[in-house]
Structure formats: structure tokens, C-alpha cells
Design a protein around this motif. Structure first.
Motif, PDB file in Angstrom:
ATOM      1  N   ASP A  73      14.777  28.294   6.789  1.00 28.61           N
ATOM      2  CA  ASP A  73      15.401  29.498   6.261  1.00 28.61           C
ATOM      3  C   ASP A  73      16.915  29.324   6.209  1.00 28.61           C
ATOM      4  N   ASP A  74      17.535  30.085   5.334  1.00 26.51           N
ATOM      5  CA  ASP A  74      18.991  30.052   5.155  1.00 26.51           C
ATOM      6  C   ASP A  74      19.500  28.678   4.735  1.00 26.51           C
ATOM      7  N   CYS A  75      18.828  28.100   3.741  1.00 26.58           N
ATOM      8  CA  CYS A  75      19.270  26.852   3.124  1.00 26.58           C
ATOM      9  C   CYS A  75      19.435  27.148   1.629  1.00 26.58           C
ATOM     10  N   SER A  76      19.407  26.138   0.804  1.00 24.64           N
ATOM     11  CA  SER A  76      19.472  26.320  -0.653  1.00 24.64           C
ATOM     12  C   SER A  76      18.315  25.581  -1.321  1.00 24.64           C
ATOM     13  N   ILE A  77      17.147  25.678  -0.697  1.00 28.79           N
ATOM     14  CA  ILE A  77      15.948  25.016  -1.190  1.00 28.79           C
ATOM     15  C   ILE A  77      15.483  25.703  -2.478  1.00 28.79           C
ATOM     16  N   THR A  78      15.086  24.904  -3.462  1.00 26.77           N
ATOM     17  CA  THR A  78      14.642  25.433  -4.751  1.00 26.77           C
ATOM     18  C   THR A  78      13.193  25.035  -5.015  1.00 26.77           C
ATOM     19  N   GLY A  79      12.674  25.475  -6.130  1.00 28.86           N
ATOM     20  CA  GLY A  79      11.314  25.131  -6.528  1.00 28.86           C
ATOM     21  C   GLY A  79      10.318  26.134  -5.982  1.00 28.86           C
ATOM     22  N   SER A  80       9.074  25.737  -5.960  1.00 27.27           N
ATOM     23  CA  SER A  80       8.020  26.611  -5.457  1.00 27.27           C
ATOM     24  C   SER A  80       7.529  26.119  -4.094  1.00 27.27           C
ATOM     25  N   ILE A  81       6.809  26.987  -3.414  1.00 25.19           N
ATOM     26  CA  ILE A  81       6.243  26.630  -2.109  1.00 25.19           C
ATOM     27  C   ILE A  81       5.015  25.751  -2.367  1.00 25.19           C
ATOM     28  N   PRO A  82       5.009  24.537  -1.843  1.00 22.18           N
ATOM     29  CA  PRO A  82       3.852  23.657  -2.055  1.00 22.18           C
ATOM     30  C   PRO A  82       2.558  24.284  -1.513  1.00 22.18           C
ATOM     31  N   SER A  83       1.489  24.110  -2.262  1.00 24.62           N
ATOM     32  CA  SER A  83       0.219  24.759  -1.935  1.00 24.62           C
ATOM     33  C   SER A  83      -0.346  24.359  -0.579  1.00 24.62           C
ATOM     34  N   PHE A  84      -0.032  23.168  -0.107  1.00 24.75           N
ATOM     35  CA  PHE A  84      -0.610  22.734   1.168  1.00 24.75           C
ATOM     36  C   PHE A  84      -0.156  23.607   2.337  1.00 24.75           C
ATOM     37  N   PHE A  85       0.962  24.281   2.213  1.00 26.18           N
ATOM     38  CA  PHE A  85       1.390  25.188   3.283  1.00 26.18           C
ATOM     39  C   PHE A  85       0.440  26.381   3.401  1.00 26.18           C
ATOM     40  N   TYR A  86      -0.163  26.775   2.299  1.00 29.72           N
ATOM     41  CA  TYR A  86      -1.097  27.903   2.316  1.00 29.72           C
ATOM     42  C   TYR A  86      -2.436  27.531   2.934  1.00 29.72           C
ATOM     43  N   THR A  87      -2.775  26.269   2.893  1.00 29.15           N
ATOM     44  CA  THR A  87      -4.097  25.843   3.366  1.00 29.15           C
ATOM     45  C   THR A  87      -4.061  25.084   4.687  1.00 29.15           C
ATOM     46  N   SER A  88      -2.883  24.896   5.251  1.00 30.37           N
ATOM     47  CA  SER A  88      -2.768  24.147   6.509  1.00 30.37           C
ATOM     48  C   SER A  88      -3.495  24.870   7.635  1.00 30.37           C
ATOM     49  N   SER A  89      -4.293  24.127   8.372  1.00 28.54           N
ATOM     50  CA  SER A  89      -5.011  24.724   9.507  1.00 28.54           C
ATOM     51  C   SER A  89      -4.207  24.615  10.801  1.00 28.54           C
ATOM     52  N   SER A  90      -3.152  23.810  10.791  1.00 29.40           N
ATOM     53  CA  SER A  90      -2.371  23.616  12.015  1.00 29.40           C
ATOM     54  C   SER A  90      -1.094  24.455  12.059  1.00 29.40           C
ATOM     55  N   LEU A  91      -0.558  24.835  10.918  1.00 29.98           N
ATOM     56  CA  LEU A  91       0.742  25.503  10.845  1.00 29.98           C
ATOM     57  C   LEU A  91       0.704  26.894  11.479  1.00 29.98           C
ATOM     58  N   THR A  92       1.572  27.130  12.459  1.00 26.53           N
ATOM     59  CA  THR A  92       1.638  28.439  13.125  1.00 26.53           C
ATOM     60  C   THR A  92       2.926  29.186  12.791  1.00 26.53           C
ATOM     61  N   THR A  93       3.990  28.456  12.452  1.00 27.89           N
ATOM     62  CA  THR A  93       5.269  29.064  12.101  1.00 27.89           C
ATOM     63  C   THR A  93       5.738  28.475  10.778  1.00 27.89           C
ATOM     64  N   PHE A  94       6.049  29.354   9.826  1.00 29.48           N
ATOM     65  CA  PHE A  94       6.511  28.932   8.508  1.00 29.48           C
ATOM     66  C   PHE A  94       7.588  29.908   8.067  1.00 29.48           C
ATOM     67  N   GLU A  95       8.837  29.494   8.157  1.00 30.05           N
ATOM     68  CA  GLU A  95       9.960  30.375   7.844  1.00 30.05           C
ATOM     69  C   GLU A  95      10.810  29.735   6.754  1.00 30.05           C
ATOM     70  N   ILE A  96      10.827  30.362   5.583  1.00 23.96           N
ATOM     71  CA  ILE A  96      11.572  29.815   4.450  1.00 23.96           C
ATOM     72  C   ILE A  96      12.412  30.885   3.748  1.00 23.96           C
ATOM     73  N   SER A  97      12.649  31.990   4.415  1.00 20.81           N
ATOM     74  CA  SER A  97      13.384  33.076   3.773  1.00 20.81           C
ATOM     75  C   SER A  97      14.829  32.674   3.474  1.00 20.81           C
ATOM     76  N   ARG A  98      15.415  33.436   2.570  1.00 24.37           N
ATOM     77  CA  ARG A  98      16.808  33.252   2.160  1.00 24.37           C
ATOM     78  C   ARG A  98      17.086  31.846   1.632  1.00 24.37           C
ATOM     79  N   ASN A  99      16.241  31.428   0.687  1.00 23.88           N
ATOM     80  CA  ASN A  99      16.403  30.204  -0.077  1.00 23.88           C
ATOM     81  C   ASN A  99      16.390  30.586  -1.549  1.00 23.88           C
ATOM     82  N   LEU A 100      16.258  29.630  -2.428  1.00 26.70           N
ATOM     83  CA  LEU A 100      16.246  29.868  -3.865  1.00 26.70           C
ATOM     84  C   LEU A 100      14.886  29.540  -4.451  1.00 26.70           C
ATOM     85  N   LEU A 101      13.835  29.821  -3.721  1.00 30.67           N
ATOM     86  CA  LEU A 101      12.474  29.483  -4.123  1.00 30.67           C
ATOM     87  C   LEU A 101      11.973  30.440  -5.203  1.00 30.67           C
ATOM     88  N   THR A 102      11.077  29.919  -6.046  1.00 34.27           N
ATOM     89  CA  THR A 102      10.496  30.747  -7.118  1.00 34.27           C
ATOM     90  C   THR A 102       9.077  31.108  -6.787  1.00 34.27           C
TER      91      THR A 102
END
Length: 101
Positions: free
Chosen positions: A72-101
Motif C-alpha cells: 500500500d501507498d506505492c505507485s503500482i499500476t495495472g490490475s490485481i493478478p488473479s492468483f491473489f484471489y485464489t491463493s489458499s495461503s494468503l492471509t494479509t493483502f494490502e494494496i490500497s492507495r496505488n494506481l491499480l485499475t
């Protein structure tokens, strides 16, 4: 020199990288694809690096042990890769305040 002695890097007992902790480090440029090749990675904290640009590498899907990802709080662009939605291990995912579409 052991990787565990590098700033922001934590390793397991086998010397394999498990944690990248570099928030507020004035990182700039893109996130290297090669980080995704570290299959033992459990935690990535690269938040608060406003000059960190580009997209989240598709190679991150190779990190099956990834538990926490914060950019979070970077200047990351593009879309969120689909594997983040299907990960069975991921417990924390914070990407707010970027330039994502």
C-alpha cells in the motif's frame, strides 16, 4: 555472507529467504520478476515506497507459501493478478492507495 544479515531479509534455518521487509525505504523502479522465483517467501512488506512503480509481477503466483503481501501507498499500476484471489495461503493483502485499475 548469509542472506539473513542483509537489511530487510529474513531466512529460514536452511538459509532460504522467507521475508522481505522494506517499508518506507525509498525504493524506486519496478518490482523485479525474480522475486516471484523465491518460492519460500512468506512475507513481503514493501509499502510506503511512493516511487515503486509498474505492475505486480505474474511470477508472484509461484510463491505458494506467501502469507502476507503489503504494498500500500506505492505507485503500482495495472490490475490485481488473479492468483491473489485464489491463493489458499494468503492471509494479509494490502494494496490500497496505488494506481491499480
Amino acid at each position: 555472507k548469509s542472506l539473513n544479515l542483509w537489511y530487510g531479509i529474513t531466512t529460514n534455518d536452511n538459509g532460504e529467504v522467507t521475508r522481505l521487509y522494506l517499508p518506507s525505504n525509498n525504493l524506486n523502479g519496478v518490482i523485479p520478476d525474480s522475486i516471484g522465483l523465491i518460492t519460500t517467501m512468506e512475507t513481503i512488506f514493501i509499502n510506503l515506497n511512493l516511487m515503486l512503480t509498474g505492475s505486480i509481477p505474474e511470477s508472484f503466483q509461484l510463491m505458494k507459501s506467501l502469507l502476507e503481501f503489503q504494498c500500500d501507498d506505492c505507485s503500482i499500476t495495472g490490475s490485481i493478478p488473479s492468483f491473489f484471489y485464489t491463493s489458499s495461503s494468503l492471509t494479509t493483502f494490502e494494496i490500497s492507495r496505488n494506481l491499480l485499475t
